[in-house]
Motif scaffolding. Structure first.
Motif, short mmCIF file in Angstrom:
data_model
loop_
_atom_site.label_atom_id
_atom_site.label_comp_id
_atom_site.label_asym_id
_atom_site.label_seq_id
_atom_site.Cartn_x
_atom_site.Cartn_y
_atom_site.Cartn_z
N ARG A 230 2.05 -18.73 -10.69
CA ARG A 230 3.40 -18.24 -11.29
C ARG A 230 3.32 -16.61 -11.18
O ARG A 230 2.29 -15.99 -11.36
N PHE A 231 4.52 -16.22 -10.84
CA PHE A 231 4.78 -14.77 -10.42
C PHE A 231 5.58 -14.18 -11.76
O PHE A 231 6.54 -14.57 -11.90
N GLU A 232 4.86 -13.20 -12.23
CA GLU A 232 5.47 -12.49 -13.50
C GLU A 232 6.31 -11.38 -12.90
O GLU A 232 7.33 -11.10 -13.57
N ASP A 233 5.87 -10.53 -11.82
CA ASP A 233 6.57 -9.42 -11.49
C ASP A 233 6.26 -8.90 -10.05
O ASP A 233 5.11 -9.70 -9.69
N TYR A 234 6.78 -8.39 -9.35
CA TYR A 234 6.56 -7.72 -8.20
C TYR A 234 7.22 -6.45 -7.82
O TYR A 234 8.09 -6.16 -8.26
N LEU A 235 6.50 -5.59 -6.84
CA LEU A 235 6.87 -4.64 -6.44
C LEU A 235 6.69 -4.36 -4.73
O LEU A 235 5.79 -4.89 -4.36
N MET A 236 7.55 -4.20 -4.10
CA MET A 236 7.66 -4.08 -2.55
C MET A 236 7.16 -3.10 -2.13
O MET A 236 7.08 -1.89 -2.77
N GLU A 237 6.45 -3.17 -0.98
CA GLU A 237 5.81 -1.89 -0.48
C GLU A 237 6.83 -0.84 0.01
O GLU A 237 7.98 -1.16 0.22
N GLU A 238 6.44 0.47 0.03
CA GLU A 238 7.42 1.52 0.31
C GLU A 238 8.15 1.91 -0.99
O GLU A 238 8.99 2.78 -0.67
N THR A 239 8.04 1.44 -1.94
CA THR A 239 8.67 1.45 -3.29
C THR A 239 7.70 2.35 -4.09
O THR A 239 6.59 2.61 -3.73
N LEU A 240 8.36 3.03 -5.20
CA LEU A 240 7.41 3.58 -5.95
C LEU A 240 6.48 2.94 -6.69
O LEU A 240 6.56 1.86 -7.49
N SER A 241 5.24 3.53 -6.54
CA SER A 241 4.01 2.82 -7.21
C SER A 241 4.06 3.25 -8.93
O SER A 241 4.12 4.32 -9.24
N PRO A 242 3.95 2.23 -9.69
CA PRO A 242 3.92 2.39 -11.07
C PRO A 242 2.78 3.26 -11.62
O PRO A 242 1.71 3.21 -11.08
N LEU A 243 2.84 4.05 -12.73
CA LEU A 243 1.73 4.76 -13.30
C LEU A 243 0.53 4.08 -13.68
O LEU A 243 -0.48 4.42 -13.51
N GLU A 244 0.81 2.86 -14.13
CA GLU A 244 -0.24 2.03 -14.48
C GLU A 244 -1.41 1.81 -13.39
O GLU A 244 -2.39 1.61 -13.60
N ILE A 245 -0.63 1.55 -12.15
CA ILE A 245 -1.44 1.31 -10.93
C ILE A 245 -2.16 2.76 -10.62
O ILE A 245 -3.32 2.69 -10.15
N GLU A 246 -1.60 3.90 -10.73
CA GLU A 246 -2.13 5.19 -10.16
C GLU A 246 -2.66 5.94 -11.13
O GLU A 246 -3.64 7.03 -10.80
N LYS A 247 -2.79 5.40 -12.42
CA LYS A 247 -3.59 6.44 -13.56
C LYS A 247 -4.84 6.59 -13.08
O LYS A 247 -5.40 8.06 -13.27
N GLU A 248 -5.92 5.99 -12.61
CA GLU A 248 -7.30 6.29 -12.24
C GLU A 248 -7.33 7.18 -11.19
O GLU A 248 -7.99 8.12 -11.09
N ASN A 249 -6.34 7.01 -10.11
CA ASN A 249 -6.21 8.10 -8.89
C ASN A 249 -5.67 9.23 -9.47
O ASN A 249 -6.36 10.55 -8.95
N ILE A 250 -4.95 9.14 -10.03
CA ILE A 250 -4.38 10.55 -10.42
C ILE A 250 -5.45 11.26 -11.45
O ILE A 250 -5.64 12.69 -11.29
N LYS A 251 -6.17 10.50 -12.34
CA LYS A 251 -7.51 11.21 -13.06
C LYS A 251 -8.43 11.88 -11.96
O LYS A 251 -8.79 13.06 -12.27
N SER A 252 -8.57 11.01 -11.01
CA SER A 252 -9.49 11.89 -10.18
C SER A 252 -8.91 13.09 -9.40
O SER A 252 -9.82 13.94 -9.23
N MET A 253 -7.58 13.03 -9.11
CA MET A 253 -7.00 14.13 -8.32
C MET A 253 -7.14 15.13 -9.36
O MET A 253 -7.34 16.20 -8.82
#
Length: 297
Positions: A230-253
């Motif tokens: 069951r697919f709840e949601d999707y994001l295609m490549e080359e679109t904006l990555s959501p904050l929830e995915i990038e949160k730990e990456n941003i913290k590291s930066m």
């Protein structure tokens, strides 16, 4: 226990090679010699992993000794054929030591002084200011799946629950999957790579965006298993990555920038203090002569 297993392997090789062993008052028993260099019994500690059988222990020890001899033979040959200048690594060794000392000091300072608390507001602000840097490299999905044996009697119950989007249904699915599913993943709140999902669920997809638009639930049989996704949601490549995915990456930066700023400030202050205390001096005549000599060449 680890020491015991190591000694077991070593004991085997020592028995077989006892006639060749030498002893040293300072470093213990000599296991091998090559061009005047010695491999000691103590050097073999850790070669045999805990739980290794006797014959395997012997083979591992023998392999280690053989590898050591081959390395020493090559090293001897290299030392015989390189010039004195080529063998002089004192400058490189000093530079390497200097780098290690500075790195250790900077690490200690960062541990003592770096503020590692990064608030959600800071992360959100960084995300808003640098959105152009957060482009998805992969198609991401929020999905749940179960894999059942094809003859599973609860297949229809799983199908009904998988088609529902109610959180309570997921809780029931989780309980049922524990007893009847060959494998399952029910965390529909987390983003995962579609490629990773397809490594587990063998769906043939030819047009990714079209497929994800049209299919919220997929069920099929393959190789004695029934797959349900069951697919709840999707994001295609080359679109904006959501904050929830990038949160730990941003913290590291953010922390990396804080660390850089902290160390840059420290270096500047140390240099200013050293200059104020007259702890160094640059001899302009010497530097000018170096430049002149290079220009002549």
């Amino acid at each position: 226990m680890r020491k015991l297993h190591w000694l077991t392997g070593l004991f085997c090789i020592l028995i077989l090679q006892s006639c060749n062993l030498k002893s040293s008052d300072s470093k213990g028993v000599v296991v091998a010699e090559c061009y005047g260099k010695y491999l000691y019994e103590s050097d073999l500690e850790g070669v045999v992993a805990p739980g290794t059988e006797g014959l395997d222990s012997l083979n591992r020890v023998n392999a280690f000794v053989d590898s050591w001899i081959r390395r020493e033979v090559l090293l001897h040959q290299a030392e015989q054929n390189l010039s004195k200048e080529q063998l002089d690594f004192s400058k490189q060794i000093q530079e390497y030591r200097n780098s290690l000392v500075i790195y250790a000091y900077e690490t200690q300072l960062a541990e003592q002084r770096l503020d590692t608390v990064v608030s959600d507001d800071e992360i959100a602000a960084y995300y808003e200011q640098h959105k152009d840097n957060f482009e998805l490299r992969y198609t991401m999905v929020k999905a749940a799946y179960v894999i059942l044996k094809s003859d599973c009697k609860q297949k229809e119950d799983f199908r009904k629950l998988m088609k529902e989007s109610d959180t309570l249904m997921l809780q029931r699915l989780d309980i049922m999957a524990t007893y009847y599913a060959a494998s399952s993943y029910l965390d529909v709140d987390s983003w995962i790579r579609l490629d990773d999902l397809l490594e587990i669920i063998p769906i043939d997809i030819y047009n990714t965006e079209s497929f994800l638009k049209k299919n919220r639930f997929v069920m099929f049989d393959k190789d004695d298993f029934t797959y349900m996704v069951r697919f709840e949601d999707y994001l295609m490549e080359e679109t904006l990555s959501p904050l929830e995915i990038e949160k730990e990456n941003i913290k590291s930066m953010i922390l990396m920038k804080r660390k850089k700023d902290l160390l840059d400030d420290l270096k500047s202050k140390l240099y200013e203090k050293a200059a104020k205390d007259h702890t160094f001096e640059v001899y302009t005549g010497s530097t000018a002569s170096i430049i002149d000599s290079k220009e002549e060449k």
